[in-house]
Design an enzyme around this catalytic site. Structure first.
Site, PDB file in Angstrom:
ATOM      1  N   ARG A 164       0.907  -1.140  -0.668  1.00  0.00           N
ATOM      2  CA  ARG A 164      -0.037  -0.177   0.078  1.00  0.00           C
ATOM      3  C   ARG A 164       0.645   1.130  -0.172  1.00  0.00           C
ATOM      4  O   ARG A 164       1.499   1.235   0.718  1.00  0.00           O
ATOM      5  CB  ARG A 164      -1.016   0.067   1.295  1.00  0.00           C
ATOM      6  N   ARG A 207      -6.779  -0.699  -4.170  1.00  0.00           N
ATOM      7  CA  ARG A 207      -5.508  -0.876  -3.077  1.00  0.00           C
ATOM      8  C   ARG A 207      -4.934  -2.056  -2.832  1.00  0.00           C
ATOM      9  O   ARG A 207      -5.954  -3.175  -2.585  1.00  0.00           O
ATOM     10  CB  ARG A 207      -5.296  -0.052  -1.587  1.00  0.00           C
ATOM     11  N   ASP A 217      -6.358  -2.883   3.073  1.00  0.00           N
ATOM     12  CA  ASP A 217      -6.439  -2.062   3.998  1.00  0.00           C
ATOM     13  C   ASP A 217      -6.742  -2.389   5.438  1.00  0.00           C
ATOM     14  O   ASP A 217      -7.743  -3.283   5.053  1.00  0.00           O
ATOM     15  CB  ASP A 217      -7.444  -1.442   3.335  1.00  0.00           C
ATOM     16  N   ASP A 262      -8.439  -1.889   9.269  1.00  0.00           N
ATOM     17  CA  ASP A 262      -9.701  -0.143   9.916  1.00  0.00           C
ATOM     18  C   ASP A 262      -9.851  -0.788  11.520  1.00  0.00           C
ATOM     19  O   ASP A 262      -9.714  -1.811  11.200  1.00  0.00           O
ATOM     20  CB  ASP A 262     -10.150   0.338   8.904  1.00  0.00           C
TER      21      ASP A 262
END
Length: 176
Positions: free
Chosen positions: A92, A103, A106, A108
């Protein structure tokens, strides 16, 4: 004291290393191996993988999403630093990507115990958690009675009120 953390993972772009393609599902597997190193041993749980239509920026490949839960011994900000490093190690590059676009990875922080954090770089619970089937479905697979720490509303209630967002079961997850 350890905090139970919930991490949402997504990938929709392959990573190329020395001419070899690493597809999104394998990137998720590699990320999970790295997450196991930073979460308290024997506390990690993995959801199934779900194939999901892209939200926000829709002109891109479908995502592969999952949730990883486990206990973490340090602060939410230290966790953020570690997951940003895992994302970078798996291809990334935030400076070159389209916002909400394709991407390789990711990650989170969706929940961090019952903590509530609201800064420029980190918001916990994740500000979009309640509107994302691609997080709620795998989260509820692991923790069916999980509730929002601010108001106590069960996440299953939020999920019931969302329109279909194209989240489909893809496969059980097995760390390989």
């Amino acid at each position: 004291m350890n905090n139970l953390v919930v991490l949402g993972l997504g990938s929709n772009s392959s990573l190329f290393v020395n001419g070899e393609e690493i597809p999104p599902v394998e990137i998720l597997n590699l990320a999970c191996k790295e997450l196991e190193k930073i979460l308290v041993p024997k506390t990690t749980k993995f959801s199934s993988i779900y194939k999901t239509k892209a939200m926000y920026y829709e002109n891109q490949q479908d995502f592969y999403n999952m949730v990883v839960c486990g206990e973490y011994e340090k602060s939410a900000f230290e966790l953020l630093s570690q997951i940003n490093q895992i994302e970078a190690d798996l291809g990334r590059n935030r400076e070159k990507e389209i916002f909400k676009g394709p991407r390789t990875l990711d990650i989170d922080i969706e929940l961090f115990g019952n903590q509530i954090v609201k800064t420029e770089n980190l918001e916990i619970p994740h500000k979009n958690l309640q509107e994302r089937q691609f997080v709620l479905i795998p989260l509820l697979e692991i923790f069916p009675k999980c509730a929002e720490p601010i108001n106590g509303v069960f996440y299953s209630t939020y999920l019931q009120n969302l329109p279909d967002q194209g989240v489909k079961f893809f496969s059980k997850f097995h760390l390989s």
